[in-house]
Enzyme design. Sequence first.
Site, PDB file in Angstrom:
ATOM      1  N   ALA A  48      37.213 -43.886  27.889  1.00  0.00           N
ATOM      2  CA  ALA A  48      38.540 -43.985  28.469  1.00  0.00           C
ATOM      3  C   ALA A  48      39.493 -44.419  27.370  1.00  0.00           C
ATOM      4  CB  ALA A  48      38.529 -45.004  29.590  1.00  0.00           C
ATOM      5  N   THR A  49      40.724 -43.906  27.399  1.00  0.00           N
ATOM      6  CA  THR A  49      41.608 -44.149  26.268  1.00  0.00           C
ATOM      7  C   THR A  49      42.646 -45.258  26.491  1.00  0.00           C
ATOM      8  OG1 THR A  49      42.728 -42.147  26.889  1.00  0.00           O
ATOM      9  CG2 THR A  49      41.149 -41.983  25.122  1.00  0.00           C
ATOM     10  N   THR A  50      43.883 -44.915  26.808  1.00  0.00           N
ATOM     11  CA  THR A  50      44.935 -45.940  26.684  1.00  0.00           C
ATOM     12  C   THR A  50      45.297 -46.653  27.994  1.00  0.00           C
ATOM     13  OG1 THR A  50      45.825 -44.563  24.962  1.00  0.00           O
ATOM     14  CG2 THR A  50      47.239 -46.331  25.756  1.00  0.00           C
ATOM     15  N   ASP A  65      46.650 -44.066  31.204  1.00  0.00           N
ATOM     16  CA  ASP A  65      46.651 -42.616  31.321  1.00  0.00           C
ATOM     17  C   ASP A  65      45.411 -42.209  32.110  1.00  0.00           C
ATOM     18  OD1 ASP A  65      44.681 -43.205  29.443  1.00  0.00           O
ATOM     19  OD2 ASP A  65      44.902 -41.263  28.473  1.00  0.00           O
ATOM     20  N   LYS A  81      41.773 -45.527  35.666  1.00  0.00           N
ATOM     21  CA  LYS A  81      41.420 -46.669  34.804  1.00  0.00           C
ATOM     22  C   LYS A  81      42.053 -47.958  35.275  1.00  0.00           C
ATOM     23  CE  LYS A  81      41.603 -43.444  31.032  1.00  0.00           C
ATOM     24  NZ  LYS A  81      42.295 -43.083  29.813  1.00  0.00           N
TER      25      LYS A  81
END
Lengths: 265, 228
Positions: A48-50, A65, A81
């Site tokens: 998972a990113t930001t 995001d 997320k």
Amino acid sequence: MTSPADWGLPLGAPAPGASFSDLLKSLGLSPRWEVPQSPVRDLGAPEATTVLASRYSEGVVIGGDRQATEGHLIAHRRMRKVFPSDRMSAVAVAGTAGLALEMVRLFCVELEHYEKIEGAMLSLEGKANFLSRLVRSQLPLAFQGLAVVPLFAGYDPTTEQGRVYTFDVVGGRYEEHNYGAAGSGAVQARAFLRTAWEAEMTEADAVEKMVAALVAAADVDVATGGPDLRRGILPNLAVIDADGVREVSEERLEEVARSSLGVIR
Amino acid sequence: MNPGFYVTPEQLVRDRAEFARKGIARGRSIVAMEYREGILMLAENPGGALHKISEVYDRIAFAGVGRYNEFETLRKAGIRQADVMGYLYSRDDVTALGLATAFSQTLGVIFSHETKPFEVELLICELGRNGQPNHMLQVSYDGTLVDERGVLAIGGKADILGGALRERFTEDLDLEAAIRLGMEVFAETESRPLDGWEAAVLEEGSARRCFRRLAYAELESLSAQQTP
């Protein structure tokens, strides 16, 4: 007198105290974070990113995001997320997606379990400390390249303000004065908020700046998925103030995302 | 050689049941009733600090009468069981019937094997999902399990309270009417001034957790209107 543990009955769970994870441990059901020592190899687990959170005049906004990546590929476009962890707080995660989601699930049950057993909610500080313990229990996995970094935000009724906590990979817990971010696009998101953030922002301002920060992060970081109006993919955002947690509606997000994307040159 | 005293099983069960009933009769009772939007649980509770009614899971509530430490032990055990089940499987897999059965087994074994039976009676309520009927279950000191519709009372005066309530109960009461009815029935049954209330509801809302405690002040003002 015999203790309930000695009855050997369905209700005789041998766990004193109000901690759910200790209860799972005593039943031999706790999630196994430990992995055997082995040469580091790339498992290719989705990441998972930001995610980011920011204080504003009446509370705090937390968001993220929707993209998860697997190396240079997109694994999921609509991953969630940001999760309300109870009525007064929310948690967002970056890092190895599968482990992060399990951590969030355990964290949410832990908060509710404590509240039901003790008849009162944990303090915001207590919740953040517990989350830091969960991150630290992941340390062996972090060494294998499977790190999870959460972000925690909530409204503190004792100080009557929103608070943001960031964590590092070894379980360090830091309270942020204004905003915090985690994940691959965190640097860009923080850079955007550094100039945009104001202490006296209203909720509407804060929501706009959060979406704009995500757009800025997605503009530079390929792993971060910006708002995708064609597919109808919008960031998840939750607002927490004295009335509790509520998610920002899709309609509102679409409107804000449209104007944020319009500014991009 | 001393052969020891022989006590017949019938005598043993009778003695234990009588002991438990006496203990329960000393405490105050609790009523539960369905109303238009959910289930109301109402108890007379002078202090207000020690709760008799509490949340167990998303749509499940627990109430206990009798010895506080005993039903408190059972309440916590119930929450543990529910949270573990919901965590291991899914939140939908936690049901009132499953919990009530576990309570019933536990109380049944304590009743026949321990030095003294638990002096408690329990009430487990579950708000039905998607128009499914609600569940109201009563678990007695010996593990007896009873399933009721509409109205259910537990405690020493359960029979009188339940009977009076059933006579006047109608479906589709709103919450305030349900509280008033409950308070009226308590006032008639107990021939003494009542002091303090505790109430909670299971009610469908936007949140996943349907349990809500009613504010003490709100109950007091309703109660003041009751007694002229």
